[in-house]
Design a protein around this motif. Structure first.
Motif, mmCIF file in Angstrom:
data_model
loop_
_atom_site.group_PDB
_atom_site.id
_atom_site.type_symbol
_atom_site.label_atom_id
_atom_site.label_comp_id
_atom_site.label_asym_id
_atom_site.label_seq_id
_atom_site.Cartn_x
_atom_site.Cartn_y
_atom_site.Cartn_z
ATOM 1 N N GLN A 142 96.627 33.723 12.007
ATOM 2 C CA GLN A 142 95.885 32.683 11.299
ATOM 3 C C GLN A 142 94.990 33.303 10.228
ATOM 4 O OE1 GLN A 142 93.885 30.597 14.463
ATOM 5 N NE2 GLN A 142 95.732 29.481 15.056
ATOM 6 N N LYS A 146 94.876 32.277 6.306
ATOM 7 C CA LYS A 146 93.629 31.911 5.627
ATOM 8 C C LYS A 146 93.396 32.789 4.406
ATOM 9 C CE LYS A 146 91.201 30.246 9.738
ATOM 10 N NZ LYS A 146 90.099 30.495 10.672
ATOM 11 N N LYS A 150 93.175 31.566 0.571
ATOM 12 C CA LYS A 150 92.001 31.892 -0.241
ATOM 13 C C LYS A 150 92.421 32.534 -1.556
ATOM 14 C CE LYS A 150 87.689 34.568 -0.137
ATOM 15 N NZ LYS A 150 87.799 34.952 -1.523
#
Length: 171
Positions: A142, A146, A150
């Motif tokens: 995860q 992320k 980003k």
């Protein structure tokens, strides 16, 4: 601290902030002197035994933290070499099984602990996350997802930001 030594990553504990624990020689001397008074002797003996138990518990905790860190480092070698995109999904239960402790021991031991790696300093909890399968069937953490999201948002045209649907396509 994680250091690369001859192509392998090793965990080196920094115990500089933890003072060396020992029973004061004064108490050992008092114990010897108290042999003539059973009440005082027994009181001091119990206190010395409690201190020995406490010192052993601290050493065992330090050892457990080192074993946990070493197990995490072995499983996250690609992350250590190449960064967050290579962080593998990892469950506390996997490490608990490997180091032969209860999962709650893992949770307590890593709480508030940090590890210095070639990729930076991280909260130990960051290494434990679920994952998802990518298009090629590989499991991706995860954290890696992320980080990718980003990077997409950081690099988008700020005058014309991507919609949620566009982000999904990019991701």
């Amino acid at each position: 601290v994680v250091e690369e030594v001859e192509g392998r990553f090793e965990v080196k504990s920094q115990r500089g902030s933890v003072p060396e624990l020992a029973i004061s020689p004064n108490y050992r001397e008092l114990l010897k002197e108290a042999k003539n008074d059973p009440k005082i002797y027994e009181f001091l003996r119990r206190k010395v035994e409690s201190a020995k138990w406490f010192i052993e518990a601290v050493h065992q905790r330090q050892n457990t933290i080192e074993r946990i860190a070493s197990a995490v480092v072995r499983r996250q070698e690609e992350f250590l070499r190449h960064g967050v995109q290579h962080l593998k999904p990892l469950k506390m239960q996997d490490i608990a099984d490997e180091v032969r402790v209860h999962i709650s021991t893992i949770s307590r031991a890593i709480s508030g602990k940090y590890i210095q790696t070639p990729q930076g300093i991280f909260d130990m909890k960051r290494f434990f996350s679920g994952g998802t399968q990518n298009d090629s069937g590989e499991m991706v953490s995860q954290q890696a997802v992320k980080d990718t999201l980003k990077n997409i948002v950081d690099n988008e045209d700020k005058a014309s930001p991507l919609s949620d649907d566009d982000l999904v396509v990019e991701l």
